[in-house]
Design an enzyme around this catalytic site. Sequence first.
Site, short mmCIF file in Angstrom:
data_model
loop_
_atom_site.label_atom_id
_atom_site.label_comp_id
_atom_site.label_asym_id
_atom_site.label_seq_id
_atom_site.Cartn_x
_atom_site.Cartn_y
_atom_site.Cartn_z
N ARG A 52 -19.83 -10.61 -2.87
CA ARG A 52 -19.21 -11.71 -2.11
C ARG A 52 -19.78 -11.78 -0.70
NH1 ARG A 52 -12.79 -11.86 -1.81
NH2 ARG A 52 -13.15 -10.23 -0.27
N LYS A 151 -16.37 -16.29 2.79
CA LYS A 151 -15.49 -15.51 3.67
C LYS A 151 -16.15 -15.47 5.04
CE LYS A 151 -12.55 -11.42 3.41
NZ LYS A 151 -11.28 -12.08 3.72
N GLU A 184 -4.23 -21.51 -2.03
CA GLU A 184 -4.03 -20.06 -1.83
C GLU A 184 -3.14 -19.89 -0.61
OE1 GLU A 184 -7.63 -18.01 -0.65
OE2 GLU A 184 -8.28 -19.70 0.56
N1 PMP Z 1 -7.71 -15.65 0.42
C1 PMP Z 1 -8.10 -15.50 1.69
C2 PMP Z 1 -8.22 -16.71 2.56
C3 PMP Z 1 -8.39 -14.22 2.19
O1 PMP Z 1 -8.78 -14.06 3.46
C4 PMP Z 1 -8.26 -13.10 1.34
C5 PMP Z 1 -8.60 -11.72 1.84
N2 PMP Z 1 -7.69 -11.22 2.77
C6 PMP Z 1 -7.81 -13.30 0.02
C7 PMP Z 1 -7.57 -14.59 -0.40
C8 PMP Z 1 -7.65 -12.15 -0.92
O2 PMP Z 1 -8.93 -11.65 -1.30
P1 PMP Z 1 -9.17 -10.11 -1.62
O3 PMP Z 1 -8.33 -9.77 -2.78
O4 PMP Z 1 -10.64 -10.03 -1.93
O5 PMP Z 1 -8.81 -9.34 -0.41
#
Ligand code: PMP
Length: 288
Positions: A52, A151, A184
């Site tokens: 990622r 990200k 989300e």
């Molecule tokens: N959505 C957003 C916007 C995030 O910043 C994150 C990570 N904190 C997640 C979802 C969750 O992703 P992960 O399980 O890879 O931490």
Amino acid sequence: MSAKVWIDGHFVPRDEAKVSIFDHGLLYGDGVFEGIRAYNGKIFECAAHMRRLFDSARAIRLTIPYTPEEIEKFTYETLKTNNMSDSYIRLVVTRGVGTLGLDPGNCKRPTVFIITELIRLYPHEMYENGMSVITASVIRNHPNALSPRIKSLNYLNNILAKIEAADAGVPEAVMLNTEGFVAECTADNIFIVRNGEVLTPPASEGSLEGVTRGAIINICRGSAIPIHERRLERHDLYIADECFLTGTAAEVIPVTKIDGRPIGTGKPGPVTKRLSENFHKLVRLVQN
Ligand code: PMP
């Protein structure tokens, strides 16, 4: 011994760690990052995080000056230097130092740093009794503006929603996409359970492809719990039997109230509990 961070190949005491005010990561939010977890000395889903990170960098046309294997090695070295086996790791790659002006062509070399910390995002009590969230009025970025699958260091969209959550006295906010469907939360992915099926929006609805989300989908598949990536309306949240959020820092956290409405029985549900238990088994299993 004071904690150290890794910056561009050197270990620096955390209070002395600095980046330039001409770094475009600071001036323009131009960069990418990862939030990673180590359990018992082992990085959880390291390959997924590296993929990622490098995908995010590629999407913003940033060339990371190391290979994924090197970044992984530096991360382990940072854990070792700080004598940490359980840790939240923040890995950041900025465009680097440049001139005032957007052009990344003026930035000679990306800045890379790695911080290892202890983190507890939400209080223990919320894992037991569930968390309240709201839906934010600020919507998620349009994928053709800045894809939520990247990200990036540009979290202002999420921060504005997080402020709305704080104003409402809750720790997280659900963000809808440009069409009004559920995307989300500000830093977590969202799942619901309805009639025994686990549902989560596909990444194309405007969400980050969370590593924890991926682990939960795999756990469902491995334990014959029906799981579907499906477009969800806010209405689906309101009528869900259960709801939970996932994230590297949060792990799996039940949501029992959305916009003041109790979800299901108003208590963490059985599927959420089972998935949370299986997630904790998985992180322990992977390490041994
Ligand atoms: N959505 C957003 C916007 C995030 O910043 C994150 C990570 N904190 C997640 C979802 C969750 O992703 P992960 O399980 O890879 O931490």
